[in-house]
Scaffold this active site. Structure first.
Site: not given
Ligand SMILES: *Cc1c(COP(=O)(O)O)cnc(C)c1O
Length: 386
Positions: A54, A106, A179, A204
């Site tokens: 974990r 997001y 982010d 992504k």
């Molecule tokens: C998709 C996304 C997220 C969230 O990620 P997940 O893997 O779907 O939980 C956060 N920030 C951005 C810019 C995203 O495109």
């Protein structure tokens, strides 16, 4: 290793996944470590560094090491989703830590920050992150513990000046988290610009094949209290990425530099062509000279302006939805950063309260030939406007 060797290019690091092979068989592809538990040494020690599955996993660590190298970070942590990574940064703060986040970001994270985080005792203010004076006004010295930035930001691809916001954060004693999902570690290095933490939805570009949900954090200061708390939170909440997903992610990251380069080139090409299209009122892409964030993007992004753009359909919402209905090469789907190009009427998925204009189509440019992508969307735009 040769000490005099110049540092390797990210493309080399990625292609070889840092060059490690499996020590027992010399397999060039690392195995998937699935074990949940590890044998103690006879003297009661755990010298391998692993105790239980974990908190930690060897396959996860391997993917973390590559991401840290690409990001210029000292350490990285992988989570079961981007949302798990992002929410862990907040939950590592002592309430009532005040948070400043962007108005346009997001959608699912904005929703969590405004609807859930206050219930855990975190007051939050949303600001126009491109307006530095507004950020300065929103920060409460001694109370603000986190500034959250997303650049380029969903779905308008606004650009935030990371170095400038880092200065504001430092002055206020707050941490800065960025982010960087859309920029990827190839185009922007937020840690070098003063961020404390960089976050990615690894679902992504990092994985890149639309077949893994994963999230990542990276830091230049692994000894900081914030990072230590995030490590503990991931272990206690069981938010670590699974070993199979980590293995796929490592495989995906091997081609990240070539995928990002191709996506940037196609997106820039399409942005230029659609900017001249009679059915399109506006193209939102930081690589275009007319984009309000272009000058900062030129400073802050190296090697391209990303594979994401949005177009605003001249005839309005019905024509935008009608256009998305008629494409054949672009796939109608949410998400981004995969090898296949996606189109999405973004306001439909974000719902009421979204800052997304109703005439906007979000485009994630993949690896198809840009001529095919242009011809397909051009045909759909013409048919929807006929
Ligand atoms: C998709 C996304 C997220 C969230 O990620 P997940 O893997 O779907 O939980 C956060 N920030 C951005 C810019 C995203 O495109």
């Amino acid at each position: 290793m040769n000490e005099d060797r110049p540092p390797l290019d990210p493309r080399t690091l990625a292609a070889q996944a840092l060059g490690a092979f499996e020590p027992e068989s010399h397999a060039i592809v690392p195995p998937v470590h699935v074990a949940t538990t590890f044998v103690r040494d006879p003297d009661n020690q755990y010298r391998s560094g692993y105790i239980y599955g974990r908190p930690d996993n060897a396959t996860v660590r391997q993917a973390e090491s590559l991401l840290a190298a690409l990001e210029g970070a000292e350490a990285a942590l992988l989570f079961g989703a981007g949302m798990a990574a992002a929410t862990s940064v907040v939950l590592a703060l002592d309430p009532p830590a005040h948070i400043v986040a962007p108005k346009v970001m997001y959608w699912a994270l904005r929703h969590w920050l405004t609807n859930e985080a206050p219930r855990y005792g975190y007051p939050i203010d949303l600001v126009d992150m491109e307006d530095l004076a507004a950020v300065e006004r929103a920060v409460r010295p001694g109370e603000t513990r986190l500034i959250w930035v997303e650049t380029p930001s969903n779905p308008l691809w606004g650009i935030t000046d990371i170095a400038a916001v880092a200065q504001i954060a430092r002055k206020a004693g707050a941490a800065l988290a960025v982010d960087s999902t859309v920029a990827t570690p190839l185009l922007t290095r937020p840690l070098a610009l003063g961020a404390d933490i960089v976050m990615h939805s690894a679902s992504k570009y990092l994985n890149g094949h639309s077949d893994v949900i994963a999230g990542a954090l990276a830091t230049a200061r692994p000894d900081s209290e914030l990072w230590t708390r995030i490590i503990a939170l991931r272990a206690r909440h069981g938010a670590i990425l699974g070993p199979f997903e980590a293995w796929l992610l490592l495989r995906g990251m091997r081609t990240l530099p070539v995928r990002v380069k191709a996506a940037c080139e196609s997106a820039a090409d399409l942005a230029g062509r659609f900017a001249r299209h009679p059915a399109i009122a506006q193209v939102l892409y930081p690589g275009l000279a007319g984009h309000p964030g272009h000058a900062i993007a030129q400073r802050q992004m190296a090697g391209g302006f990303g594979g994401m753009l949005s177009v605003r359909v001249e005839a309005g919402e019905t024509a935008a939805i009608g256009t998305a209905a008629r494409v054949e090469v672009w796939k109608r789907a949410t998400s981004l950063g995969g090898v296949e190009s996606l189109i999405e009427h973004r306001a439909s998925i974000e719902g009421p309260g979204s800052p997304c204009p109703p005439d906007l189509l979000r485009l994630s440019v993949g690896l198809e030939h840009p001529d095919d992508l242009y011809a397909d969307l051009d045909r759909a735009l013409r048919a929807a406007n006929a």
